[in-house]
Every structure is written in structure tokens, then in C-alpha cells.
Design an enzyme around this catalytic site. Sequence first.
Site, PDB file in Angstrom:
ATOM      1  N   SER A   1     -24.063  37.710 -55.378  1.00 34.73           N
ATOM      2  CA  SER A   1     -23.845  37.523 -56.864  1.00 34.73           C
ATOM      3  C   SER A   1     -23.517  35.888 -56.896  1.00 34.73           C
ATOM      4  O   SER A   1     -23.992  35.413 -58.047  1.00 34.73           O
ATOM      5  CB  SER A   1     -22.892  38.329 -57.670  1.00 34.73           C
ATOM      6  OG  SER A   1     -21.572  37.917 -57.278  1.00 34.73           O
TER       7      SER A   1
ATOM      8  N   ASN B   1     -16.272  26.600 -49.887  1.00 36.63           N
ATOM      9  CA  ASN B   1     -16.146  28.137 -49.965  1.00 36.63           C
ATOM     10  C   ASN B   1     -15.565  28.658 -51.187  1.00 36.63           C
ATOM     11  O   ASN B   1     -14.672  27.771 -51.784  1.00 36.63           O
ATOM     12  CB  ASN B   1     -15.436  28.751 -48.728  1.00 36.63           C
ATOM     13  CG  ASN B   1     -15.378  30.102 -48.656  1.00 36.63           C
ATOM     14  OD1 ASN B   1     -16.254  30.810 -48.936  1.00 36.63           O
ATOM     15  ND2 ASN B   1     -14.162  30.690 -48.344  1.00 36.63           N
TER      16      ASN B   1
ATOM     17  N   HIS C   1     -13.196  31.796 -52.526  1.00 36.58           N
ATOM     18  CA  HIS C   1     -12.255  33.045 -51.903  1.00 36.58           C
ATOM     19  C   HIS C   1     -11.568  33.766 -53.121  1.00 36.58           C
ATOM     20  O   HIS C   1     -11.152  32.934 -53.906  1.00 36.58           O
ATOM     21  CB  HIS C   1     -11.193  32.428 -51.039  1.00 36.58           C
ATOM     22  CG  HIS C   1     -10.524  33.568 -50.286  1.00 36.58           C
ATOM     23  ND1 HIS C   1     -10.848  34.130 -49.272  1.00 36.58           N
ATOM     24  CD2 HIS C   1      -9.252  34.007 -50.342  1.00 36.58           C
ATOM     25  CE1 HIS C   1      -9.787  35.093 -48.876  1.00 36.58           C
ATOM     26  NE2 HIS C   1      -8.877  34.929 -49.547  1.00 36.58           N
TER      27      HIS C   1
END
Length: 194
Positions: free
Chosen positions: A21, A112, A114
Amino acid sequence: MKKSNGTNKISTAVFISGRGSNLKNLINHSRKKNSKFKINLIISNNSKARGLNYANKEKIKKKIINYRVIQTAEKKILLELKNNKIKLICLAGFMKIISKSFIKNFKGKIINIHPSLLPKYKGLNTHQKAIKNNEKYSGCTVHYVSPKLDSGKIILQKKVKIFKNDSPAKLAKRVLKHEHYLYIKALNKILTNR
Ligand code: GRF
């Protein structure tokens, strides 16, 4: 960061392992005129990752990498990145560790997302842990990738309130919406004035 694809957009690779997504959201944004990045390549360690469907639909080059031997896998990935003149890597639900030497090759260029308010709750099952610890807030963090898991420099965070009747799944769904927004905001932040 050097711009590399003939337009003023940064050539980017997205690494995924599953649903995708965040990938879809990144693709949608990248198609906009004012986007600072373009997605040229999708890398997955998992041939069954649902997110790979977006590569097909959107006609973006994809590469499935066998991760049995991490050194071999990373060598292949580095070659792909070089061949496609990739200047930025976005991890989006990528479930493999990135080695120290790989990070050295792409220093300051791997990002990234998280699903926790780092430095709290690194690793997996973040929402479950936050609920169990009676936290008032969970949230998400976009950060640079460093050799220590979920520990690189934070770019942006978003707090999301935990409700009394929240299950980890309910909370994850709510946080995910903020993830999508935050990832774009963080990329805009680091790609502005470069
Ligand atoms: C997201 O919650 C992300 O923060 C985490 O893994 C999940 C990936 O979801 N790293 P999706 O594959 O982007 O839908």
C-alpha cells in the site's frame, strides 16, 4: 542528491515484501507533476508479494530477488540499481535486513517507514506492543536506514492516538493512512533544495 533521469525527478527504487500500500501511494504521488521523485524500479524478495501487481499495472520495471544467500542477493540488487541509475531507495514493508556494506554503497540514500514512534518499538508487532504497554499514542516514523535496525536518523514522525477499544489491527489500519501521508511529506522534505 543528483537528479538522473533527464527530468528533474530523482530516480527511485522501492523495495517491498508484501501488500504494497505504501508502494501504491508512492507511485500515485510520483505521477504528479510536482513530484520530486520518479519510480523506476521495484525490488522484492517475495515473488508472491501482492504489491508486485502495481508494477504490472503501472508498467514499472520489477525484479524479484532470491534471498537464500544475502551477499548474492545484494550483489544482484546493486547491479540493478546501477543499471537503472537509481539515486534513492525507499523501503516500504521490505522484510529483509540491509547489510552494512550495502548501506555504505548508498549512504544517506535509503529511507524506511516504520509503524511506531521510534526509538520505541523497533522490529515487528509494534502496535501490539504499544497497546500492551498502555501507551497513549502509537504512530509512524520515516527515517534513514543505518546498519542498526530501525535506528537511523529520523526525518519525520506522526503521532496517532490509541483508543481504549483499539485492537492492533484497528490501530494498524488507522496508522497506515498516516504512513502514506508521512512518507510523501518526508520525501519532499529531504528532496527539496537538492
Ligand atoms: C507498513 O506498516 C510499514 O510501516 C511497515 O510494513 C507495512 C507495509 O505495508 N514497514 P504495505 O506493504 O506498504 O501496505
